[in-house]
Design an enzyme around this catalytic site. Structure first.
Site, PDB file in Angstrom:
ATOM      1  N   LYS A   1      76.029  32.216  27.706  1.00  0.00           N
ATOM      2  CA  LYS A   1      77.376  31.254  28.034  1.00  0.00           C
ATOM      3  C   LYS A   1      77.790  30.578  26.767  1.00  0.00           C
ATOM      4  CE  LYS A   1      76.422  29.640  32.732  1.00  0.00           C
ATOM      5  NZ  LYS A   1      77.732  29.993  33.610  1.00  0.00           N
TER       6      LYS A   1
ATOM      7  N   ARG B   1      74.300  35.320  42.695  1.00  0.00           N
ATOM      8  CA  ARG B   1      74.284  36.571  43.772  1.00  0.00           C
ATOM      9  C   ARG B   1      72.974  37.585  43.799  1.00  0.00           C
ATOM     10  NH1 ARG B   1      80.297  38.445  41.423  1.00  0.00           N
ATOM     11  NH2 ARG B   1      79.927  36.294  40.628  1.00  0.00           N
TER      12      ARG B   1
HETATM   13  N1  BES Z   1      76.084  29.080  37.845  1.00  0.00           N
HETATM   14  C1  BES Z   1      77.451  29.722  37.383  1.00  0.00           C
HETATM   15  C2  BES Z   1      78.563  29.258  38.008  1.00  0.00           C
HETATM   16  C3  BES Z   1      79.245  27.920  37.704  1.00  0.00           C
HETATM   17  C4  BES Z   1      79.704  27.945  36.366  1.00  0.00           C
HETATM   18  C5  BES Z   1      78.903  26.807  38.436  1.00  0.00           C
HETATM   19  C6  BES Z   1      80.216  26.343  35.898  1.00  0.00           C
HETATM   20  C7  BES Z   1      79.502  25.441  37.860  1.00  0.00           C
HETATM   21  C8  BES Z   1      80.106  25.545  36.870  1.00  0.00           C
HETATM   22  C9  BES Z   1      77.132  31.290  37.681  1.00  0.00           C
HETATM   23  O1  BES Z   1      75.802  31.706  37.531  1.00  0.00           O
HETATM   24  C10 BES Z   1      78.056  31.901  36.944  1.00  0.00           C
HETATM   25  O2  BES Z   1      77.882  31.950  35.498  1.00  0.00           O
HETATM   26  N2  BES Z   1      79.146  32.411  37.304  1.00  0.00           N
HETATM   27  C11 BES Z   1      80.006  33.310  36.480  1.00  0.00           C
HETATM   28  C12 BES Z   1      80.290  34.510  37.054  1.00  0.00           C
HETATM   29  C13 BES Z   1      81.153  35.288  36.523  1.00  0.00           C
HETATM   30  C14 BES Z   1      80.428  36.023  35.417  1.00  0.00           C
HETATM   31  C15 BES Z   1      81.580  36.749  37.251  1.00  0.00           C
HETATM   32  C16 BES Z   1      81.210  32.522  36.431  1.00  0.00           C
HETATM   33  O3  BES Z   1      81.592  31.558  37.372  1.00  0.00           O
HETATM   34  O4  BES Z   1      81.784  32.474  35.095  1.00  0.00           O
HETATM   35 MN    MN Z   2      75.611  32.213  35.737  1.00  0.00          MN
END
Ligand code: BES
Ligand code: MN
Ligand code: ZN
Length: 495
Positions: free
Chosen positions: A277, A351
């Protein structure tokens, strides 16, 4: 914080502070009228002088008013009766407890039951208990010198007439819900170096020791290996902290009755893994276990209420870290269901741990399975920070959860889960890929989970936007403990 119900008159009840409402244009509520009469028109004098207007959620504290038994009177503006709604009622209650917590009063008496506040008494009571508990919540337990605890310890809900018989039960349930939210907030706010998967497991064990009706078991990585949880284990590969699979079984009724299973995402820190990230606000990924925290909070709440229902809480928990052994984009893993997954983005890890936990859930022969997860940033884009995203393979279940959300003012919004979205998850090399592209990100995440939940009634709550607040008021919200608890109360009542 303790709560009780009483019949009495506002002028004669002895306490640190008595609370009464004033409507727009200075019109006094019944309780305020009685206080005004006993207090030699002290309140109407303030209305005349313009100190009190009755503006919605405004407050004014009066000290030692002659003729009044309470040490203080807190006047709260209720605004225009016609404009009272759920949002303004909650704002009024929050302002009430902000003002109360700012006084040194140890106990307070509220006459909300006579005001109506635009909603039925039970609703107001529940929201008042939550507002009172939230006002007492402190997030400074990690400071070297934590501040002082709230002085307000006891809140009495009083009414002029004899209170309805079922109000005491409603109050007890509301208090249990608020305490469940407290637990969820406490766990959510703890940093990733304290709240590790092992820490969450310990907390679940402690919960099991506190409540006779809860039995906690914790599976280790070697156990998960034996079960074939290749998807869950692929997420923890880059971490030095061992993954855990926590199960909390609550039996509140005949063991033969099928349980409702709650599955909470427990990523104690989400760096994204090799699909790292960006740095900004990455600290907030300590909240990626808020689904798990809501399951612990809800289990505690229903045990406190002794709900006549069987509920199983399952928490798959690990960290998502990059290192030399970490899963790489393109890696293919085999889930417990036997289906293979091409991991195109290691940041779509929620997931991956949930799918194995959902396959594992079938072992409990569930009546219903609900998973709760901070799953997608896309859900925040869709619904903001107001509603949680609700997905289900069963229309009646979706309606029950929406209703519980409205009743508890912890709302969700029904999102589509049509087969038309499934093709976005097709892979050239495995049974599916773990991402579905930019379009409909929260729906394709739910569609991924749907491939593992075909054998039972299932719903998924995406709480990415609702589990915590960012910015100056950064902190866990305790959501969706109210929604889940209300749903379970409704289910227990139905039987
Ligand atoms: N935990 C995150 C989702 C999230 C991001 C929740 C920011 C709250 C605030 C999750 O694991 C994630 O990183 N999801 C990705 C999925 C994508 C790579 C398809 C996302 O939402 O960017
Ligand atoms: Mn994630
Ligand atoms: Zn995540």
């Amino acid at each position: 914080m303790e709560f009780s119900i009483k019949q009495g008159s506002p002028d004669t009840l002895k306490c640190g502070c008595v609370v009464a409402g004033v409507f727009a244009n200075g019109k006094l509520s019944k309780a305020a009228q009685i206080l005004d009469k006993a207090g030699n028109k002290a309140i109407s004098a303030l209305v005349k002088a313009g100190d009190i207007t009755g503006k919605c959620a405004s407050t004014l504290v009066m000290h030692k008013v002659p003729g009044i038994a309470a040490e203080r009177i807190l006047l709260v503006g209720l605004g225009d009766t016609k404009e009272l709604n759920e949002k303004s009622s909650v704002e009024i209650l929050r302002a009430t407890f902000r003002a109360l917590h700012a006084t040194p009063a140890k106990d307070a008496t509220l006459f909300i039951t006579d005001e109506g506040a635009g909603k039925d008494t039970a609703w107001v009571l529940r929201q008042a208990v939550i507002a009172a508990t939230e006002g007492a919540y402190r997030s400074d337990n990690m400071k070297s010198k934590p501040g002082t605890a709230a002085t307000l310890k006891h809140v009495t809900f009083a009414s002029l007439e004899k209170p309805a018989a079922d109000l005491a039960h409603i109050l007890k349930k509301a208090a249990a819900t608020a305490h469940g939210m407290d637990l969820a907030k406490l766990l959510g706010n703890l940093p990733g170096n304290v709240c590790t998967p092992s820490y969450l497991a310990q907390q679940a064990v402690t919960l099991g020791k506190k409540h006779k009706a809860i039995k906690t078991t914790v599976l280790e990585e070697k156990d998960m290996q034996k079960l074939g949880m290749g998807s869950l284990l692929s997420v923890t590969r880059g971490s030095d902290e061992p993954a855990k699979l926590i199960t909390m079984e609550y039996y509140g009724t005949d063991k033969k009755q099928k349980p409702i299973v709650l599955v909470g995402k427990g990523i104690t820190f989400d760096t994204g893994g090799i699909s790292l990230k960006p740095g900004a606000e990455m600290d907030e990924m300590k909240y990626d276990m808020c689904g798990a925290a809501s399951v612990l909070g809800t289990m505690q709440a229903i045990a406190d209420m002794a709900l006549k229902l069987n509920v199983v809480g399952i928490v798959p928990t690990c960290e998502n870290m990059p290192d030399g052994r970490a899963t790489k984009p393109g890696d293919i893993v085999t889930s417990m269901s036997g289906q293979t997954i091409e991991i195109l983005n290691t940041d779509a890890e929620g997931r991956l741990i949930l799918c194995d936990a959902l396959t594992y859930a079938a072992k409990f022969n569930p009546d219903t399975v609900i998973d709760i997860a901070t799953l997608t940033g896309a859900c925040i884009i869709a619904l903001g920070h107001v509603a949680s995203g609700l997905f289900s393979n069963d229309e009646a279940l979706a309606q029950e959860l929406l209703k519980a959300g409205t009743e508890s003012h912890d709302r969700a919004w029904h999102m589509p889960l049509w087969d038309d979205y499934q093709s976005q998850l097709d892979s050239n090399f495995a049974d599916m890929q773990n991402i579905g592209g930019r379009a409909a990100g929260s729906i394709t995440a739910a569609s991924f989970l749907a491939r593992f939940t075909k054998d039972y009634r299932w719903a998924h709550l995406d709480i990415a936007g609702t589990a915590w607040k960012s910015g100056k008021d950064k902190g866990a919200t305790g959501r969706p403990v109210p929604l889940l608890t209300q749903y379970l109360i409704n289910r227990a009542d139905k039987k």
